[in-house]
Design an enzyme around this catalytic site. Structure first.
Site, PDB file in Angstrom:
ATOM      1  N   LYS A 138       0.853   4.523   6.773  1.00 45.58           N
ATOM      2  CA  LYS A 138       0.329   5.462   5.835  1.00 45.58           C
ATOM      3  C   LYS A 138       0.897   6.817   5.964  1.00 45.58           C
ATOM      4  O   LYS A 138       1.750   7.163   6.758  1.00 45.58           O
ATOM      5  CB  LYS A 138      -1.358   5.526   6.208  1.00 45.58           C
ATOM      6  CG  LYS A 138      -1.893   4.400   5.921  1.00 45.58           C
ATOM      7  CD  LYS A 138      -2.005   3.526   4.808  1.00 45.58           C
ATOM      8  CE  LYS A 138      -2.861   2.127   4.928  1.00 45.58           C
ATOM      9  NZ  LYS A 138      -2.800   1.501   3.615  1.00 45.58           N
TER      10      LYS A 138
ATOM     11  N   SER B 124       0.736  -1.213   0.114  1.00 41.97           N
ATOM     12  CA  SER B 124       0.050  -0.005  -0.005  1.00 41.97           C
ATOM     13  C   SER B 124       0.798   1.273   0.156  1.00 41.97           C
ATOM     14  O   SER B 124       0.245   2.283  -0.223  1.00 41.97           O
ATOM     15  CB  SER B 124      -0.957   0.041   1.394  1.00 41.97           C
ATOM     16  OG  SER B 124      -0.342   0.075   2.412  1.00 41.97           O
TER      17      SER B 124
END
Length: 304
Positions: A159, A89
């Site tokens: 993230k 990701s």
């Protein structure tokens, strides 16, 4: 025969001795030590204490290991911890299997996440509910406990912070991500070929104070804040859930790199508070003038 050093010439053996002995006729040993007198040690040369017997390396090894483990635990708890990247990701910034070092010290001094930082945070609840957690062996659990190995039990995510408390973030289809009306230039970190948000347009979203809005750099392969808006917090993450900022890729050696904040997050006017500051200053400066003028008009009318 006298006890003493020879001068190199033989002397008559019947030469009278000079008695330099202490009173009582006690003989003084040739090294001048008084035996049991003050400072004496019963015959140790120099009159000092006998040298302490040094402990062997194998006797000191458990102590050294114990100190090393305590230091490792303190470093992992308060300073730096290693984390493993489990997914794609964050490509191409981070690859699956990379080991990153996370700064855990600055949050202890009240530092809060900033836009553009890559952060590790605990699952806010529901983000990883369908993700299987591997069962580590005893050795892996121990190494994870002291910080020498990333934990495989903790449900942590990594993230990039896009917006912080007080910001308004938005991304329409085929459009760029905007924060407080400012367009983010994401070319330097977004995965090649990805669009900013075509897979999941969103906003505008007002981020509550004390929370952050996060997105993966591989936008079309990241279940980030955009996909959890039905959960408490509406997809945002509490600052209290943030473990720390990832500062460097430490492993593999060929992937070593720092993780700086992209320059687009430093553009003027991005901060919502800063954007409001000129207007607030203008109002604050004009208010005394308005009050002074109204007072003069009131006094004039009363006098007339």
């Amino acid at each position: 025969m006298a006890v003493g050093a020879r001068s190199g010439h033989d002397e008559p053996e019947d030469r009278p001795e000079r008695d330099d002995s202490p009173a009582g006729g006690a003989a003084v040993p040739p090294d001048g030590d008084g035996g049991g007198g003050p400072g004496g040690d019963g015959g140790t040369p120099g009159g000092g204490r006998p040298p302490r017997k040094q402990r062997s390396f194998w006797m000191e090894l458990p102590l050294l290991i114990g100190i090393a483990l305590i230091l490792a635990l303190l470093i992992k708890t308060f300073l730096i911890q290693a984390f493993s990247i489990p997914s794609d990701s964050m490509q191409n910034t981070l690859q699956r299997g990379d080991r990153v070092l996370v700064d855990k010290l600055t949050p202890w001094f009240g530092s809060e996440p900033e836009r553009g930082e890559v952060v590790v945070f605990h699952d806010p609840g529901g983000w990883l509910q369908d993700t299987a957690t591997p069962e580590p062996n005893v050795a892996q659990k121990f190494l994870s406990f002291i910080g020498l190995m990333p934990s495989s039990e903790d449900k942590d995510l990594i993230k990039r912070v896009i917006a912080v408390g007080g910001d308004t973030v938005e991304c329409k289809e085929n459009g760029p991500v905007t924060v407080n009306g400012k367009v983010l230039d994401e070319k330097s970190f977004i995965f090649p070929g990805n669009t900013p948000c075509n897979d999941k347009p969103f906003g505008p979203i007002k981020v509550e104070e004390g929370r952050i809005f996060v997105m993966g750099d591989h936008r079309q392969n990241s279940l980030d804040s955009r996909y959890h808006q039905e959960l408490p917090g509406k997809g945002t993450v509490s600052n209290d859930e943030v473990v720390g900022r990832a500062i460097v890729v430490a492993w593999p050696v060929g992937r070593w790199a720092t993780l700086p904040i992209p320059s687009t997050f430093d553009q003027p006017g991005l901060n919502a508070a800063a954007a409001m500051a000129p207007a607030a200053l203008g109002v604050a400066g004009a208010l005394p003038l308005v009050l002074w003028r109204r007072r003069r008009l009131t006094v004039g009318r009363t006098a007339g």
